[in-house]
Motif scaffolding. Sequence first.
Motif, short mmCIF file in Angstrom:
data_model
loop_
_atom_site.label_atom_id
_atom_site.label_comp_id
_atom_site.label_asym_id
_atom_site.label_seq_id
_atom_site.Cartn_x
_atom_site.Cartn_y
_atom_site.Cartn_z
N HIS A 1 0.82 -1.21 0.00
CA HIS A 1 0.00 0.00 0.00
C HIS A 1 0.86 1.26 0.00
O HIS A 1 0.60 2.22 -0.73
CB HIS A 1 -0.92 0.02 1.23
N GLN A 2 1.90 1.25 0.83
CA GLN A 2 2.76 2.43 0.97
C GLN A 2 3.53 2.71 -0.31
O GLN A 2 3.57 3.85 -0.80
CB GLN A 2 3.74 2.20 2.13
N ALA A 3 4.15 1.68 -0.87
CA ALA A 3 5.00 1.87 -2.05
C ALA A 3 4.21 2.36 -3.26
O ALA A 3 4.74 3.12 -4.08
CB ALA A 3 5.73 0.57 -2.38
N LEU A 4 2.96 1.92 -3.38
CA LEU A 4 2.15 2.27 -4.55
C LEU A 4 1.18 3.43 -4.27
O LEU A 4 0.32 3.71 -5.10
CB LEU A 4 1.37 1.04 -5.02
N ASN A 5 1.35 4.09 -3.12
CA ASN A 5 0.50 5.24 -2.75
C ASN A 5 -0.98 4.87 -2.75
O ASN A 5 -1.83 5.63 -3.21
CB ASN A 5 0.75 6.42 -3.70
N LEU A 6 -1.27 3.68 -2.21
CA LEU A 6 -2.65 3.20 -2.15
C LEU A 6 -3.10 2.98 -0.70
O LEU A 6 -3.90 2.11 -0.40
CB LEU A 6 -2.77 1.88 -2.93
N GLU A 7 -2.60 3.83 0.21
CA GLU A 7 -2.86 3.65 1.63
C GLU A 7 -4.34 3.59 1.97
O GLU A 7 -4.76 2.86 2.86
CB GLU A 7 -2.20 4.77 2.46
N ASP A 8 -5.16 4.37 1.31
CA ASP A 8 -6.58 4.45 1.63
C ASP A 8 -7.45 3.59 0.72
O ASP A 8 -8.68 3.76 0.68
CB ASP A 8 -7.06 5.91 1.56
N PHE A 9 -6.84 2.66 0.00
CA PHE A 9 -7.57 1.83 -0.95
C PHE A 9 -7.54 0.37 -0.50
O PHE A 9 -6.49 -0.17 -0.16
CB PHE A 9 -6.97 1.95 -2.35
N GLN A 10 -8.72 -0.26 -0.52
CA GLN A 10 -8.82 -1.68 -0.16
C GLN A 10 -8.27 -2.54 -1.29
O GLN A 10 -8.72 -2.45 -2.43
CB GLN A 10 -10.28 -2.05 0.10
N LEU A 11 -7.28 -3.36 -0.97
CA LEU A 11 -6.69 -4.27 -1.96
C LEU A 11 -6.92 -5.70 -1.51
O LEU A 11 -6.74 -6.04 -0.33
CB LEU A 11 -5.18 -4.02 -2.11
N LYS A 12 -7.32 -6.56 -2.43
CA LYS A 12 -7.46 -7.98 -2.14
C LYS A 12 -6.22 -8.68 -2.67
O LYS A 12 -6.02 -8.80 -3.88
CB LYS A 12 -8.72 -8.55 -2.81
N LEU A 13 -5.40 -9.14 -1.76
CA LEU A 13 -4.13 -9.75 -2.14
C LEU A 13 -4.28 -11.25 -2.32
O LEU A 13 -5.25 -11.86 -1.85
CB LEU A 13 -3.07 -9.42 -1.08
N GLN A 14 -3.31 -11.85 -3.00
CA GLN A 14 -3.42 -13.26 -3.36
C GLN A 14 -3.19 -14.15 -2.15
O GLN A 14 -2.19 -14.04 -1.45
CB GLN A 14 -2.40 -13.60 -4.46
N TRP A 15 -4.12 -15.05 -1.93
CA TRP A 15 -4.11 -15.93 -0.77
C TRP A 15 -2.92 -16.89 -0.83
O TRP A 15 -2.71 -17.60 -1.81
CB TRP A 15 -5.41 -16.72 -0.73
N PRO A 16 -2.09 -16.91 0.23
CA PRO A 16 -0.94 -17.83 0.25
C PRO A 16 -1.36 -19.22 0.72
O PRO A 16 -2.11 -19.36 1.70
CB PRO A 16 0.01 -17.17 1.27
N ASN A 17 -0.88 -20.25 0.06
CA ASN A 17 -1.28 -21.61 0.40
C ASN A 17 -0.82 -22.03 1.80
O ASN A 17 -1.39 -22.92 2.40
CB ASN A 17 -0.70 -22.60 -0.63
N GLU A 18 0.22 -21.36 2.31
CA GLU A 18 0.79 -21.78 3.60
C GLU A 18 -0.04 -21.36 4.79
O GLU A 18 0.21 -21.76 5.91
CB GLU A 18 2.20 -21.19 3.75
#
Length: 392
Positions: A370-387
């Motif tokens: 979020h920080q690196a892409l300047n998306l702090e206030d945006f909800q992101l759905k990240l890829q679920w890790p199998n572990e």
Amino acid sequence: MTIDHRNLSRINNRKLVLQQLFNNKETSRAEIARQLHLNKSTVSSIYSELDDEGFIEEVRQGESTSSGGRKPHLVCLNHNYGFFASFSIGTSYMASMFNYTNGEIIQYNRQPIEQFDILNIMQMIKKEIKKMQKVDQTGHGLLAIGFSIHGIVYQNKVLDSPFLELNGIDLQEYFEKEFAVPVVLENEANLAAVFEKDYYAADNISDLITISIHRGIGVGVIANGSLYRGNRGMAGEIGRTLMNDHAGNGHKLVKVESLCSEDAIINQVKEVKGLKEIDSDQLVKLYHYDSQVLRIFDHAMELIAEASYNAIVSFGPQEVYFNSTLFEDIPELFKQVQGKLIEMGAFSPIKMIKGARMASLLGASSLAIHQALNLEDFQLKLQWPNEVENID
């Protein structure tokens, strides 16, 4: 001072388009325009810009609509755009994780800390990052670094930690200068909550808590879709709340985590069994076959249930998640606490994170993304890790 509203609008639209790439496994320019209610020319311009920068990966050609027309080019976020590093420092180990831009795990590692000194630990962290940089094949390399801290963190500064002595060193300042990327620090219980929000929670879940039971006990709070830290990062520090323990402390008020944290339980077991050290396998065996140890656990689970119930009624979450390696090693403990909470009238579904060692690092990766892409206030759905998974 004149404000260029057109430029501000374009910056926001760019973030919205990037969010669509994160939140859809595959999409198209036309679908993005439809979802965002933007005209196609605006989306096409931003799309081309993001494509030139390397954010977009073509997936396949879609099907034409019933009315005919050109087949859409389906695309997704280029997970290989860059990578993110995150670190957690325990009492005797350091855990490191590297993730692609979409949150997928590249590598996870735990290694012992032979010399527990902050300067030595910082050199270990630098070594891990440089090793990854040598084999990195992403488009833009290291983009940000995240730290999971056992302690109170406020505005990227460690205010208090039970075992990590920084001796005045500013981790954010040091590593930003060393690697020229953003650096974020956050409390580990808060990061477990961020993990649930960004990797797992359904779209209709905007209020949740995670209860982390490790060296201490902490609650991570997501309120109205955002991480709630409280004044100076103090929200959720339930391990520091006071409890009247009737089992041998003379009705004296003591901190909750001194009675039923993982460390507290282990220390009680070592004392009654006359042991100097105990590993997880021994602890599990004693739980199943030693009545003295079973009584210690039973009492601790009652106290954990009481403290957890108070957190539930205080924060009013839609869902509750426990984050504990003890619960993973001895699943009966989670069922015991879950049952007690139901008896008490807890109104939220009670679940457990399986893969507790990774949860806060994944949360740190999310904050770094979020920080690196300047998306702090945006909800992101990240890829679920199998572990890592959640169980009821």
